[in-house]
Design a protein around this motif. Structure first.
Motif, PDB file in Angstrom:
ATOM      1  N   MET A   1       0.850  -1.179   0.000  1.00 34.21           N
ATOM      2  CA  MET A   1       0.000   0.000   0.000  1.00 34.21           C
ATOM      3  C   MET A   1       0.892   1.236   0.000  1.00 34.21           C
ATOM      4  SD  MET A   1      -2.975   1.709   0.384  1.00 34.21           S
ATOM      5  CE  MET A   1      -4.202   0.469   0.580  1.00 34.21           C
ATOM      6  N   ASN A   2       0.616   2.152  -0.899  1.00 35.50           N
ATOM      7  CA  ASN A   2       1.368   3.390  -1.022  1.00 35.50           C
ATOM      8  C   ASN A   2       0.906   4.371   0.053  1.00 35.50           C
ATOM      9  OD1 ASN A   2       2.403   5.894  -1.812  1.00 35.50           O
ATOM     10  ND2 ASN A   2       2.262   5.388  -3.972  1.00 35.50           N
ATOM     11  N   ILE A   3       1.842   4.899   0.830  1.00 31.64           N
ATOM     12  CA  ILE A   3       1.453   5.802   1.923  1.00 31.64           C
ATOM     13  C   ILE A   3       0.965   7.150   1.421  1.00 31.64           C
ATOM     14  CG2 ILE A   3       3.011   4.648   3.523  1.00 31.64           C
ATOM     15  CD1 ILE A   3       4.683   7.272   3.452  1.00 31.64           C
ATOM     16  N   ALA A   4       1.225   7.471   0.161  1.00 30.71           N
ATOM     17  CA  ALA A   4       0.743   8.739  -0.396  1.00 30.71           C
ATOM     18  C   ALA A   4      -0.781   8.812  -0.314  1.00 30.71           C
ATOM     19  CB  ALA A   4       1.208   8.897  -1.833  1.00 30.71           C
ATOM     20  N   PHE A   5      -1.436   7.663  -0.322  1.00 34.26           N
ATOM     21  CA  PHE A   5      -2.886   7.600  -0.208  1.00 34.26           C
ATOM     22  C   PHE A   5      -3.353   8.188   1.120  1.00 34.26           C
ATOM     23  CE2 PHE A   5      -6.694   5.245   1.162  1.00 34.26           C
ATOM     24  CZ  PHE A   5      -7.565   5.594   0.135  1.00 34.26           C
ATOM     25  N   MET A  93       3.830   0.586   4.862  1.00 35.52           N
ATOM     26  CA  MET A  93       2.923   0.698   6.003  1.00 35.52           C
ATOM     27  C   MET A  93       3.556   0.176   7.290  1.00 35.52           C
ATOM     28  SD  MET A  93       0.254   2.387   5.485  1.00 35.52           S
ATOM     29  CE  MET A  93      -0.776   1.991   6.875  1.00 35.52           C
ATOM     30  N   ASP A  94       4.414  -0.821   7.205  1.00 37.05           N
ATOM     31  CA  ASP A  94       5.082  -1.330   8.408  1.00 37.05           C
ATOM     32  C   ASP A  94       5.887  -0.232   9.089  1.00 37.05           C
ATOM     33  OD1 ASP A  94       4.007  -3.829   8.022  1.00 37.05           O
ATOM     34  OD2 ASP A  94       5.813  -4.665   7.105  1.00 37.05           O
ATOM     35  N   ASP A  95       6.559   0.600   8.279  1.00 36.19           N
ATOM     36  CA  ASP A  95       7.323   1.725   8.832  1.00 36.19           C
ATOM     37  C   ASP A  95       6.392   2.699   9.559  1.00 36.19           C
ATOM     38  OD1 ASP A  95       9.685   0.730   7.708  1.00 36.19           O
ATOM     39  OD2 ASP A  95       9.383   1.866   5.851  1.00 36.19           O
ATOM     40  N   LEU A  96       5.265   2.987   8.939  1.00 38.55           N
ATOM     41  CA  LEU A  96       4.307   3.917   9.536  1.00 38.55           C
ATOM     42  C   LEU A  96       3.741   3.379  10.839  1.00 38.55           C
ATOM     43  CD1 LEU A  96       2.164   5.235   6.563  1.00 38.55           C
ATOM     44  CD2 LEU A  96       3.832   6.486   7.909  1.00 38.55           C
ATOM     45  N   ILE A 124      -3.794   5.523  10.160  1.00 38.10           N
ATOM     46  CA  ILE A 124      -3.084   4.247  10.226  1.00 38.10           C
ATOM     47  C   ILE A 124      -3.911   3.214  10.987  1.00 38.10           C
ATOM     48  CG2 ILE A 124      -0.992   3.103  11.069  1.00 38.10           C
ATOM     49  CD1 ILE A 124       0.376   5.935  10.690  1.00 38.10           C
ATOM     50  N   ILE A 125      -4.527   3.642  12.076  1.00 38.51           N
ATOM     51  CA  ILE A 125      -5.383   2.734  12.849  1.00 38.51           C
ATOM     52  C   ILE A 125      -6.586   2.303  12.011  1.00 38.51           C
ATOM     53  CG2 ILE A 125      -6.913   2.578  14.848  1.00 38.51           C
ATOM     54  CD1 ILE A 125      -4.841   4.353  16.335  1.00 38.51           C
ATOM     55  N   ASP A 126      -7.197   3.236  11.285  1.00 39.48           N
ATOM     56  CA  ASP A 126      -8.327   2.889  10.422  1.00 39.48           C
ATOM     57  C   ASP A 126      -7.920   1.849   9.380  1.00 39.48           C
ATOM     58  OD1 ASP A 126     -10.013   4.630  11.762  1.00 39.48           O
ATOM     59  OD2 ASP A 126      -9.876   6.219  10.234  1.00 39.48           O
ATOM     60  N   TYR A 127      -6.744   2.044   8.800  1.00 38.98           N
ATOM     61  CA  TYR A 127      -6.228   1.086   7.804  1.00 38.98           C
ATOM     62  C   TYR A 127      -6.073  -0.301   8.427  1.00 38.98           C
ATOM     63  CZ  TYR A 127      -2.786  -1.302   4.897  1.00 38.98           C
ATOM     64  OH  TYR A 127      -2.111  -2.228   4.144  1.00 38.98           O
ATOM     65  N   CYS A 128      -5.482  -0.358   9.615  1.00 35.29           N
ATOM     66  CA  CYS A 128      -5.285  -1.642  10.293  1.00 35.29           C
ATOM     67  C   CYS A 128      -6.629  -2.285  10.651  1.00 35.29           C
ATOM     68  CB  CYS A 128      -4.436  -1.456  11.549  1.00 35.29           C
ATOM     69  SG  CYS A 128      -2.726  -1.006  11.192  1.00 35.29           S
ATOM     70  N   GLN A 129      -7.574  -1.471  11.076  1.00 35.99           N
ATOM     71  CA  GLN A 129      -8.898  -1.995  11.421  1.00 35.99           C
ATOM     72  C   GLN A 129      -9.567  -2.620  10.193  1.00 35.99           C
ATOM     73  OE1 GLN A 129     -11.834   0.920  12.527  1.00 35.99           O
ATOM     74  NE2 GLN A 129     -13.116  -0.604  13.547  1.00 35.99           N
ATOM     75  N   GLU A 134     -11.452  -7.311   7.212  1.00 36.82           N
ATOM     76  CA  GLU A 134     -11.432  -8.110   5.986  1.00 36.82           C
ATOM     77  C   GLU A 134     -10.950  -9.532   6.256  1.00 36.82           C
ATOM     78  OE1 GLU A 134      -9.083  -5.954   3.156  1.00 36.82           O
ATOM     79  OE2 GLU A 134     -10.552  -4.316   3.045  1.00 36.82           O
ATOM     80  N   LYS A 135      -9.967  -9.651   7.118  1.00 34.58           N
ATOM     81  CA  LYS A 135      -9.444 -10.971   7.459  1.00 34.58           C
ATOM     82  C   LYS A 135     -10.512 -11.814   8.161  1.00 34.58           C
ATOM     83  CE  LYS A 135      -5.678 -13.283   9.843  1.00 34.58           C
ATOM     84  NZ  LYS A 135      -4.474 -13.122  10.624  1.00 34.58           N
ATOM     85  N   HIS A 136     -11.290 -11.186   9.026  1.00 31.12           N
ATOM     86  CA  HIS A 136     -12.337 -11.905   9.756  1.00 31.12           C
ATOM     87  C   HIS A 136     -13.484 -12.318   8.830  1.00 31.12           C
ATOM     88  CE1 HIS A 136     -10.104 -11.148  13.264  1.00 31.12           C
ATOM     89  NE2 HIS A 136     -11.108 -11.145  14.132  1.00 31.12           N
ATOM     90  N   LYS A 137     -13.727 -11.529   7.801  1.00 28.89           N
ATOM     91  CA  LYS A 137     -14.773 -11.871   6.826  1.00 28.89           C
ATOM     92  C   LYS A 137     -14.376 -13.104   6.029  1.00 28.89           C
ATOM     93  CE  LYS A 137     -16.676  -7.267   6.144  1.00 28.89           C
ATOM     94  NZ  LYS A 137     -16.829  -6.163   5.212  1.00 28.89           N
ATOM     95  N   VAL A 138     -13.086 -13.233   5.750  1.00 29.42           N
ATOM     96  CA  VAL A 138     -12.586 -14.364   4.982  1.00 29.42           C
ATOM     97  C   VAL A 138     -12.688 -15.642   5.788  1.00 29.42           C
ATOM     98  CG1 VAL A 138     -10.529 -15.358   3.903  1.00 29.42           C
ATOM     99  CG2 VAL A 138     -11.057 -12.933   3.574  1.00 29.42           C
TER     100      VAL A 138
END
Length: 139
Positions: A1-5, A93-96, A124-129, A134-138
């Motif tokens: 994921m590009n952090i520019a977003f 994103m890991d750096d962020l 960043i928290i919203d992205y992780c959430q 998504e992982k739980h939906k799978v």
């Protein structure tokens, strides 16, 4: 994921010049209700972040300082507890995520070390959430 977003560009970020006074810093932080603000040097580079805590410790250690005298104190004379780290625009994103644990926002610089904006911890928290959801939906 590009952090520019996730980038909030410099034009939309409340910043302070490194030659600001303590009074200007207090007024800007109060007006915008921010607990920390990036400091920009004369070349447009990131010079650090000032926090409410830094200001409180400065006042504690300078008990005889009046509000009128804050016009004579330069922001860069206020010691900062933490040296917030920056990332370049091509960071991952890991750096962020690792920096956001300790910082309200992560300053982003270009390849010439010029400040170009911030990524807020809340983004960043919203992205992780979203990733977790998504992982739980799978499953």
């Amino acid at each position: 994921m590009n952090i520019a977003f996730f980038l909030l560009p410099k034009q939309e970020v409340v910043c302070l010049p490194q030659d600001a006074t303590l009074r200007q810093t207090l007024e800007k932080m109060e007006y915008h209700r921010y607990t920390s603000v990036p400091i920009i040097n004369n070349d447009g580079g990131y010079a650090g972040t000032i926090t409410e805590g830094d200001l409180l410790w400065y006042f504690k250690n300078h008990g005889d300082l009046s509000l009128e005298q804050t016009n004579k104190v330069k922001l860069m004379d206020v010691p900062r507890r933490l040296l917030n780290k920056t990332v370049q625009i091509d960071a991952n994103m890991d750096d962020l995520i690792s920096l956001a644990k300790l910082q309200n926002f992560v300053p982003v610089v270009d390849d010439r070390n010029r400040f170009i904006g911030i990524v807020r911890r809340s983004e960043i928290i919203d992205y992780c959430q979203k990733l977790i959801m998504e992982k739980h939906k799978v499953l």
